[in-house]
Scaffold this active site. Structure first.
Site: not given
Ligand code: NDP
Length: 283
Positions: A68, A105, A132
């Site tokens: 993205k 989104d 993220g």
């Molecule tokens: P990114 O990889 O950009 O960001 C991931 C985020 O999750 C970061 O803030 C990361 O923290 C955090 N994270 C991951 N694992 C953990 C953990 N175990 N404990 C604490 N924090 C954690 O992903 P996206 O932002 O693109 O997506 C995030 C979620 O949203 C996904 O599950 C995705 O499927 C969902 N999503 C759903 C949509 C929908 O339409 N329903 C649309 C877009 C996304 P850190 O920065 O510390 O690594």
């Protein structure tokens, strides 16, 4: 109309995307001359794939993990929201073969909130987990919908600080604050919030929740962007605690519906798309 125009979702990996099922159901219902596929595009092939969209035959693509942000740097123009968010989830190919990047989104999140949960974020206090791509879209959307205050929590606090600082240039009236990720701070934030949004990937295909259920305030709304499993542990515990809950599927469907409208100029058949997404998830 000569040749059937193509649509697709691109990502890497891409096997589990429900977008093809959702959009194909909409295309069939409306009887449109379009085809929607999934295409696995490894990062090293992204630039040439996107260039190829300009050579004809394509109406557009959806973009998912991990492309993205990179696609935002490869299109010919960006919509205001995709420029602010720094990520593109929908590309529209115009008649001249030029590529416009959009981010549906944000709109998908707000429509899910308003239509599926009956929640208007205007004036709301929000606790937002994550920093993220998804959290960026949610923050932009909440700010533009008039949220009063958003408190950001992220495992990596510097990423949250960067997002809060960048959002200062978005012209929002919303107060965006960053808090350290610990139980007292989370608890204090949840006590003051009308809405909790999990925009991290924690809980995806797992039984993990980042918060103990007792911390949640009864009657608040808890939204989890994760839609697999449905419901997540966070949402199960929130329901047990007396919160209202919304899982990630309505947002997924509404971001797809907004993309469909950009490509076709036609209102999207939202309930048909929702049913197809549920079937594809095996729900
Ligand atoms: P990114 O990889 O950009 O960001 C991931 C985020 O999750 C970061 O803030 C990361 O923290 C955090 N994270 C991951 N694992 C953990 C953990 N175990 N404990 C604490 N924090 C954690 O992903 P996206 O932002 O693109 O997506 C995030 C979620 O949203 C996904 O599950 C995705 O499927 C969902 N999503 C759903 C949509 C929908 O339409 N329903 C649309 C877009 C996304 P850190 O920065 O510390 O690594």
């Amino acid at each position: 109309m000569s040749m059937m125009d193509r649509l697709a979702v691109i990502g890497f990996p891409i096997e589990h995307s429900v977008s093809p099922a959702m959009h194909t159901a909409a295309i069939e219902l409306l009887g449109l001359d379009l085809r929607y596929d999934r295409v696995a595009v490894p990062p090293q092939d992204l630039e040439s794939f996107v260039s190829g969209l300009r050579r004809g035959g394509w109406r557009g693509v959806n973009v998912t993990v991990p492309h993205k942000e990179a696609v935002a740097g490869l299109v010919d123009r960006l919509s205001p929201e995709s420029r602010a968010i720094g990520a593109v989830n929908t590309v529209v190919v115009d008649a001249g073969g030029r590529l416009a990047g959009h981010n549906t989104d944000a709109a998908g999140f707000i429509r899910a909130l308003m239509e599926a949960a009956g929640f208007d974020p205007a004036g709301a206090g929000v606790t937002l987990l994550g920093a993220g791509g998804a959290a960026r879209a949610v923050l932009w959307a909440l700010g533009n919908a008039g949220a009063r205050q958003v408190r950001l929590f992220n495992r990596d606090p510097e990423r949250a600080e960067r997002l809060a600082a960048e959002s200062g240039a978005w012209g929002l009236q919303t107060a965006v604050l960053v808090a350290p990720w610990n139980e007292p701070e989370l608890s204090r934030s949840l006590d003051q919030a009308d809405l909790l949004v999990n925009a991290t990937s924690a809980g995806m295909a797992s039984n993990e929740s980042l918060l103990p259920g007792e911390m949640l305030r009864p009657n608040s709304l808890v939204v989890d962007l994760v839609y697999n499993p449905r419901p997540t542990r966070l949402l199960r515990e929130a329901s047990a605690r007396g919160c209202r809950v919304l899982d990630g599927l309505p947002m997924l469907v509404h971001q797809g519906a907004a993309a469909f409208q950009l490509w076709t100029g036609r209102p999207a058949p939202v309930s048909t798309m929702m049913a197809a997404a549920e079937r594809a998830l095996g729900a």
